[in-house]
Design an enzyme around this catalytic site. Structure first.
Site, PDB file in Angstrom:
ATOM      1  N   CYS A   1       1.109  -1.179  -0.323  1.00  0.00           N
ATOM      2  CA  CYS A   1      -0.324   0.054  -0.270  1.00  0.00           C
ATOM      3  C   CYS A   1       0.913   1.214  -0.056  1.00  0.00           C
ATOM      4  O   CYS A   1       0.228   2.550  -0.725  1.00  0.00           O
ATOM      5  CB  CYS A   1      -1.482  -0.049   1.216  1.00  0.00           C
TER       6      CYS A   1
ATOM      7  N   CYS B   1      -4.869  -2.701   5.160  1.00  0.00           N
ATOM      8  CA  CYS B   1      -4.409  -0.974   5.276  1.00  0.00           C
ATOM      9  C   CYS B   1      -5.637  -1.036   4.085  1.00  0.00           C
ATOM     10  O   CYS B   1      -6.024  -1.469   2.870  1.00  0.00           O
ATOM     11  CB  CYS B   1      -3.669  -1.410   4.066  1.00  0.00           C
TER      12      CYS B   1
END
Length: 367
Positions: free
Chosen positions: A107, A203
């Protein structure tokens, strides 16, 4: 009292990644206090299924309230396609292969320091800023990623795949602050998020029941749990759900002729859909002398031809261990100075010299 060291001249435009949490909120406040032209950006990266609790709506409302309080504009951008194609697909692919990926690392690489950075530059940003606990040091015109003051919150492990060229466009205002300092600042200036809990889970997806969540995308098949003598002692819910060193979720107990010690995963066989477990946190089957990485993402320079003496960290908040990194036959072989517990293929090995994060790579094998 709360000012951080000025890295750039003020009066520059900085776009802050606003998550609706206390860290990004205080980041925006500190930058504005030092004279930067601050704009917030809220990223939507996950599309919830109908009927699912949408935490992003709550987070966006919190981010909006903070930006109103600080009198800064807030943009909202949808990067859900980028997240699906560049983060979540790889996350699923690694799980299917029996490895344990870290979505926070993907991420940061693909969204927070690529999609976000590119978007910020298109709206006129000179720099981006995030609420990461990390530090950037400029030495001889090079930018190095270093540990934050708050070692318990240090996030350099999750940032090791971001490149120096991207860090040159970034500011980490929390580098010299403890988490307790950040919450105090938020409380002192009356931010509604001062006591908001930190986000957990995948995430941008959030905290989920991993079995139910992964079961939407991967076929999970129950299979046997075996001990170190190949004796079946239980049943698992799908071998891809488990990682080396895992204790929770095994549901093993009361085995005849076995001590009442906790059980841990020490090996997996994805093709046979087996997981193997042993007893005791210090069982030698849980420890490795070294590991291999097919490749390493170096932040500042390439070390392909060197034997490097440094420190290694195989998970967030693990105590670093001295090691030697060698480039042999198109792969990196890492030997530890002392055995490390729970080395799991798919997770990341990250390398440090003193407090400087050099980079890291995905673990392909432990030995």
């Amino acid at each position: 009292m709360y000012l951080f060291d000025l890295k750039h001249k003020t009066n520059k435009k900085v776009v802050v990644g606003m998550s609706g949490g206390v860290d990004s909120s205080v980041t925006a406040y500190l930058l504005k206090e030092q004279g930067y032209k601050v704009t917030g950006l809220f990223m939507q990266n996950w599309q919830n299924e109908p009927g699912e609790k949408c935490t992003s709506e709550i987070d966006f409302k919190d981010a909006s309230n903070v930006c109103d309080k600080l009198d800064i504009p807030l943009h909202k951008a949808n990067f859900s396609d980028d997240y699906w194609n560049n983060v979540f697909r790889e996350f699923l692919s690694e799980h299917k292969a029996g490895r344990t990926p870290n979505p926070d690392i993907l991420c940061n690489r693909e969204i927070k320091f690529k999609s976000f950075l590119n978007y910020a530059l298109t709206i006129g940003a000179d720099y981006i800023a995030t609420g990461h606990y990390a530090s950037l040091k400029n030495i001889d015109d090079k930018t190095y990623l270093c540990r934050a003051k708050d070692i318990s919150k240090d996030q350099t492990y999750f940032l090791h795949e971001v490149k120096e060229s991207e860090f040159k466009k970034c500011i980490f205002p929390l580098e010299h602050l403890l988490k307790s300092d950040v919450r105090k600042i938020a409380n002192d200036i009356g931010l509604s998020v001062s006591s908001k809990k930190d986000s957990v889970g995948i995430c941008f997806v959030g905290e989920r029941n991993m079995k139910d969540f992964l079961g939407r995308f991967i076929k999970l098949v129950k299979g046997p749990i075996l001990d170190e003598h190949d004796k079946i002692i239980g049943e698992h819910n799908g071998s891809t759900l488990y990682t080396i060193g895992q204790r929770q979720g095994l549901q093993i107990g009361g085995i005849k002729d076995k001590d009442e010690l906790p059980w841990y995963v020490f090996k997996k066989d994805i093709l046979k859909n087996y997981i193997y477990v042993c007893q005791g946190v210090n069982n030698k089957l849980l420890f490795s002398q070294g590991l291999e990485c097919d490749s390493i993402s170096w932040i500042n320079e390439d070390y392909n031809d060197d034997c490097i003496e440094c420190m290694i960290q195989i998970r967030h908040q693990q105590n670093p261990v001295k090691c030697q990194v060698k480039f042999l036959d198109d792969r990196y072989v890492v030997e530890f100075n002392e055995p490390i517990r729970g080395v799991a293929p798919g997770q990341s090995a990250v390398f440090y010299k003193q407090n400087i994060c050099m980079g890291g790579g995905v673990i392909s094998k432990a030995f």
